[in-house]
Structure formats: C-alpha cells, structure tokens
Design a protein around this motif. Structure first.
Motif, PDB file in Angstrom:
ATOM      1  N   GLY A  72       6.441   5.597  -5.461  1.00  0.00           N
ATOM      2  CA  GLY A  72       7.264   5.217  -4.052  1.00  0.00           C
ATOM      3  C   GLY A  72       7.509   3.979  -3.626  1.00  0.00           C
ATOM      4  O   GLY A  72       7.576   2.837  -3.861  1.00  0.00           O
ATOM      5  N   PRO A  73       8.881   3.290  -2.167  1.00  0.00           N
ATOM      6  CA  PRO A  73       9.419   1.843  -2.044  1.00  0.00           C
ATOM      7  C   PRO A  73       8.486   1.413  -1.941  1.00  0.00           C
ATOM      8  O   PRO A  73       7.089   1.153  -0.928  1.00  0.00           O
ATOM      9  CB  PRO A  73       9.964   2.779  -0.751  1.00  0.00           C
ATOM     10  N   GLU A  74       8.575  -0.138  -2.357  1.00  0.00           N
ATOM     11  CA  GLU A  74       7.105  -0.548  -3.038  1.00  0.00           C
ATOM     12  C   GLU A  74       7.481  -2.039  -1.755  1.00  0.00           C
ATOM     13  O   GLU A  74       6.125  -2.230  -1.039  1.00  0.00           O
ATOM     14  CB  GLU A  74       7.433  -1.114  -4.154  1.00  0.00           C
ATOM     15  N   LEU A  75       8.541  -2.383  -1.549  1.00  0.00           N
ATOM     16  CA  LEU A  75       8.524  -3.553  -0.575  1.00  0.00           C
ATOM     17  C   LEU A  75       8.829  -3.035   0.656  1.00  0.00           C
ATOM     18  O   LEU A  75       9.852  -1.595   1.302  1.00  0.00           O
ATOM     19  CB  LEU A  75      10.126  -4.098  -0.808  1.00  0.00           C
ATOM     20  N   GLY A  76       7.767  -3.680   1.003  1.00  0.00           N
ATOM     21  CA  GLY A  76       7.413  -3.411   2.872  1.00  0.00           C
ATOM     22  C   GLY A  76       6.611  -2.154   3.789  1.00  0.00           C
ATOM     23  O   GLY A  76       5.965  -1.651   4.064  1.00  0.00           O
ATOM     24  N   PHE A  77       6.162  -1.538   2.261  1.00  0.00           N
ATOM     25  CA  PHE A  77       4.847  -0.495   1.778  1.00  0.00           C
ATOM     26  C   PHE A  77       4.286  -1.326   0.863  1.00  0.00           C
ATOM     27  O   PHE A  77       3.452  -0.641  -0.303  1.00  0.00           O
ATOM     28  CB  PHE A  77       5.022   0.477   1.789  1.00  0.00           C
ATOM     29  N   PRO A  78       3.116  -2.301   0.747  1.00  0.00           N
ATOM     30  CA  PRO A  78       2.086  -2.804   0.238  1.00  0.00           C
ATOM     31  C   PRO A  78       0.292  -1.617  -0.026  1.00  0.00           C
ATOM     32  O   PRO A  78       0.497  -0.864   1.157  1.00  0.00           O
ATOM     33  CB  PRO A  78       1.644  -3.867   1.395  1.00  0.00           C
ATOM     34  N   PRO A  79       0.069  -2.662  -0.820  1.00  0.00           N
ATOM     35  CA  PRO A  79      -1.693  -1.414  -0.731  1.00  0.00           C
ATOM     36  C   PRO A  79      -2.182  -1.866   0.611  1.00  0.00           C
ATOM     37  O   PRO A  79      -2.974  -0.818   0.656  1.00  0.00           O
ATOM     38  CB  PRO A  79      -2.172  -2.334  -1.791  1.00  0.00           C
ATOM     39  N   ALA A  80      -2.310  -2.248   1.148  1.00  0.00           N
ATOM     40  CA  ALA A  80      -2.700  -2.817   2.686  1.00  0.00           C
ATOM     41  C   ALA A  80      -2.406  -1.489   3.674  1.00  0.00           C
ATOM     42  O   ALA A  80      -3.094  -1.181   4.424  1.00  0.00           O
ATOM     43  CB  ALA A  80      -2.572  -4.542   3.245  1.00  0.00           C
ATOM     44  N   HIS A  81      -1.722  -0.932   3.464  1.00  0.00           N
ATOM     45  CA  HIS A  81      -1.629   0.271   4.019  1.00  0.00           C
ATOM     46  C   HIS A  81      -2.588   1.158   3.628  1.00  0.00           C
ATOM     47  O   HIS A  81      -2.545   2.590   4.779  1.00  0.00           O
ATOM     48  CB  HIS A  81      -0.085   0.637   4.522  1.00  0.00           C
ATOM     49  N   HIS A  82      -3.118   1.818   2.716  1.00  0.00           N
ATOM     50  CA  HIS A  82      -3.653   2.670   2.087  1.00  0.00           C
ATOM     51  C   HIS A  82      -4.669   1.831   1.874  1.00  0.00           C
ATOM     52  O   HIS A  82      -6.051   2.124   1.227  1.00  0.00           O
ATOM     53  CB  HIS A  82      -3.130   2.418   0.821  1.00  0.00           C
ATOM     54  N   ARG A  83      -5.749   0.945   2.798  1.00  0.00           N
ATOM     55  CA  ARG A  83      -7.073   0.278   2.472  1.00  0.00           C
ATOM     56  C   ARG A  83      -7.848   1.014   2.813  1.00  0.00           C
ATOM     57  O   ARG A  83      -8.960   1.061   1.770  1.00  0.00           O
ATOM     58  CB  ARG A  83      -7.067  -0.891   4.011  1.00  0.00           C
ATOM     59  N   GLU A  84      -8.140   2.125   3.593  1.00  0.00           N
ATOM     60  CA  GLU A  84      -9.195   3.426   3.721  1.00  0.00           C
ATOM     61  C   GLU A  84      -9.677   4.049   2.430  1.00  0.00           C
ATOM     62  O   GLU A  84     -10.449   3.975   1.650  1.00  0.00           O
ATOM     63  CB  GLU A  84      -9.319   3.648   4.139  1.00  0.00           C
TER      64      GLU A  84
END
Length: 356
Positions: free
Chosen positions: A178-190
């Motif tokens: 999905g959209p990469e810019l603005g939605f980094p892996p850090a949003h899915h840390r868990e």
C-alpha cells in the motif's frame, strides 16, 4: 548475442514479487464482473488490458490504482479467489516461471463475508490446483503465498498472526503493502516484533515511493530479508553511476548481506521509482554487486509478463548471463528451506546451461 522472444520464453524464471490482485486475466475479470453487476471500463479483453496499461503508463498514481478497485471487486468469494489464484499459477508456468511467490492482502477480500482464514485457504486451494493444471500442460512450477497487511490500515498484527497460523502450507512470508510514503514500518512495530520472535520471514515494500531511509527502516525495525522494489537504495550511495562510489550504512548493509531487491522494471518506471528502463537504477546496482532480481509486480495492470520484463532488459543491454545471475539471486532469495533453495538454484543453472 541478442536473445529472441522464444529463447527468453524458454529460460527458467523465478518471480518473488507478483500481486494476485494485479494479475487477473482480462477475460476472467470481465466474466466475474458481469456476474456481480460490477461495471468495467470495457468488456472487450484486449481493450480492457490496454486501458489498464495506458493508465499505468500515464504517470498518474490515481489512474494506476484505478484497476485495483475493479480487480478486488471480483475477489470477494472463495470460488473467485480459487479461480484467480489457479489461473495466475497456470499463466506464470506457461511463461517459463518455475517458482513463484504470489502476494495478496487477505483483509481486502472479506467484503463478501469470508473470514481471513477462508480467504487464505481459498487462495491456497487455487495455487495447488494451478500447479496441477500446469503440470498437466507440461509446465512444472512450484508456487507459494505471501500475506500482505495494508500499511495505511491497522490490521497488521492480525495479519501477522494469520501468517504464523498458516506458515508452511498456506504462507511463506509476511509483507506490508500500500502507500509507502507517510506509512513507515514503525506504524506496525508490534507485528514485526511478533514475526521476529517467531522467526517468520518478512519482505517489505520500500524504496519505491519513498527513499533510502524507508529501506533502512524495513531492514532494521522490520528485519526484512528482502526488499520489495528497493530501487531508491541508490540514494544512499554517493557517486552512484560513477567510478567512485561510497556506500552509506543502509546500502552497505544490503550489499554485505546480499538482501534481494525485488525490482519490477516496468512498474518502477510507471510509479516514478525509475526514470526509464534504460536509466533504471537496477543496472548499476547489479554492476555494484547488489542482489538484484527481476519481477512483474502487477501483470495485468502494467501489461507485462516475466518474459516481457526480460525482453526490455535485454533491449537495455542485459545479456543471458545477466538474466541468469538475477534469476539465481531470486532462487537463493526464495522463502524456502535451504535444501529446497539449493534444488531451485540447480534447476536454474541447468535451465540456462551455464557452466559454473
């Protein structure tokens, strides 16, 4: 020596980055859309395919993504998912692909009432049917699935657990798309922590719509074993394209660890990650020793096959040996046990007739 289309078709291929919802047969999309009353831009298969590829070539991301609203609309039942997965495997096998990893986002296929687990099982049934059908047609292929979580949504932990629950038979890895810019892996840390703790392979879309820092976060926080696209990693290489280069920490890590870059030549140009096929960063990355692989991304949407992607690279100066090295890198980068990767690599070597 320039390879002919027939010679390219005959070469064994390994595709690591192929989206299920981006590779439907136009005729199948038209048939299934009619069954549910979904309106398409055209009901002529050739014209529909041309509309999608023209949109992809337009340089407008909104137009590029328009096709997925149509494809996912018909992918909301077990029967349709099974059929689409089966046909994908059959089509790839006919194109000379001997190993394929098909990726899809289960959360995009539950609008018709399916559970996430039912989506996974339907796709896997289709993959297995496709392998059998391809073999009957004289084409041996092995295929597997990668589960995507949508990076702009909040179900990644759930999808990560789904991947773990189905590792082995129905899933070989996890991805965020999905959209990469603005939605980094850090949003899915868990999600990534759960996957690390359970030794689940991960590939992450990075270095396509965002720069080298995105690749760095995918390799670090995400512990990605491969990078989806990854072409903008060159932004971490000073002097890229010259005889004097200096690697940043991210590029050095990817080079040293031979992290496979899942490059998709035509799609990368269409999305603006590369200026053109002739000036695609993958050529220089290959020459610098990075583990560059060749992939389709979205066969219907971009109007490509693995053979056509090989073909445009040959036109850009790639030799048979270059294609072999990229295919061998893909074989060793597959999410398979070591001995099975070795067997796949041996099949590639035999198919190319390369004397190592």
């Amino acid at each position: 020596m320039t390879l002919t289309p027939n010679e390219i078709l005959a070469l064994p291929k390994v595709v690591l980055h192929d989206h299920l919802d981006g590779g439907l047969r136009p005729s199948t999309l038209i048939e299934l859309a009619a069954e549910i009353g979904h309106e398409l831009p055209s009901t002529d298969p050739d014209e529909l395919a041309r509309i999608f590829s023209d949109n992809a070539d337009a340089g407008d991301l909104v137009r590029y993504l328009e096709a997925f609203a149509h494809t996912t609309a018909v992918m909301q039942s077990a029967d349709n998912l099974r059929r689409i997965a089966r046909e994908a495997v059959v089509d790839l096998a006919a194109d000379g692909v001997i190993y394929a990893e098909l990726r899809y986002a289960p959360e995009q296929h539950v609008a018709g009432g399916l559970t996430l687990q039912q989506v996974v099982e339907a796709v896997q049934d289709g993959i297995e049917d496709g392998v059998s059908e391809a073999l009957e047609a004289g084409h041996a292929i092995r295929a597997a699935a990668i589960l995507d979580a949508m990076r702009h949504l909040d179900r990644s932990l759930e999808i990560a657990q789904l991947a773990l629950d189905n590792r082995g038979r129905c899933c070989v890895a996890f991805d965020i798309a999905g959209p990469e810019l603005g939605f980094p892996p850090a949003h899915h840390r868990e999600a990534f922590q759960l996957l690390r703790e359970n030794h689940m392979p991960v590939t992450i879309h990075a270095g396509e719509a965002d720069g080298a820092a995105s690749v760095g976060e995918a390799l670090g926080l995400g512990s990605a074993r491969r990078i989806g696209h990854g072409v903008r990693i060159h932004e971490d290489i000073d002097g890229f394209g010259t005889d004097e280069v200096s690697y940043g920490v991210i590029a050095q890590h990817a080079l040293d660890q031979q992290i496979p870059l899942e490059c998709c030549p035509t799609s990368n140009v269409q999305t603006g990650a590369a200026p053109s096929i002739a000036d695609h960063p993958m050529h220089e990355l290959r020459d610098l020793g990075f583990a560059v692989t060749i992939n389709t991304d979205n066969r219907l949407v971009s109007g490509v096959t693995m053979s056509s992607e090989f073909g445009v690279l040959v036109e850009a100066g790639w030799t048979k040996e270059d294609l072999f090295e990229a295919t061998l890198a893909a074989a060793w980068g597959a999410f398979l046990p070591y001995d099975e990767r070795a067997d796949l690599a041996e099949s590639v070597i035999e198919g190319y007739g390369i004397d190592l």
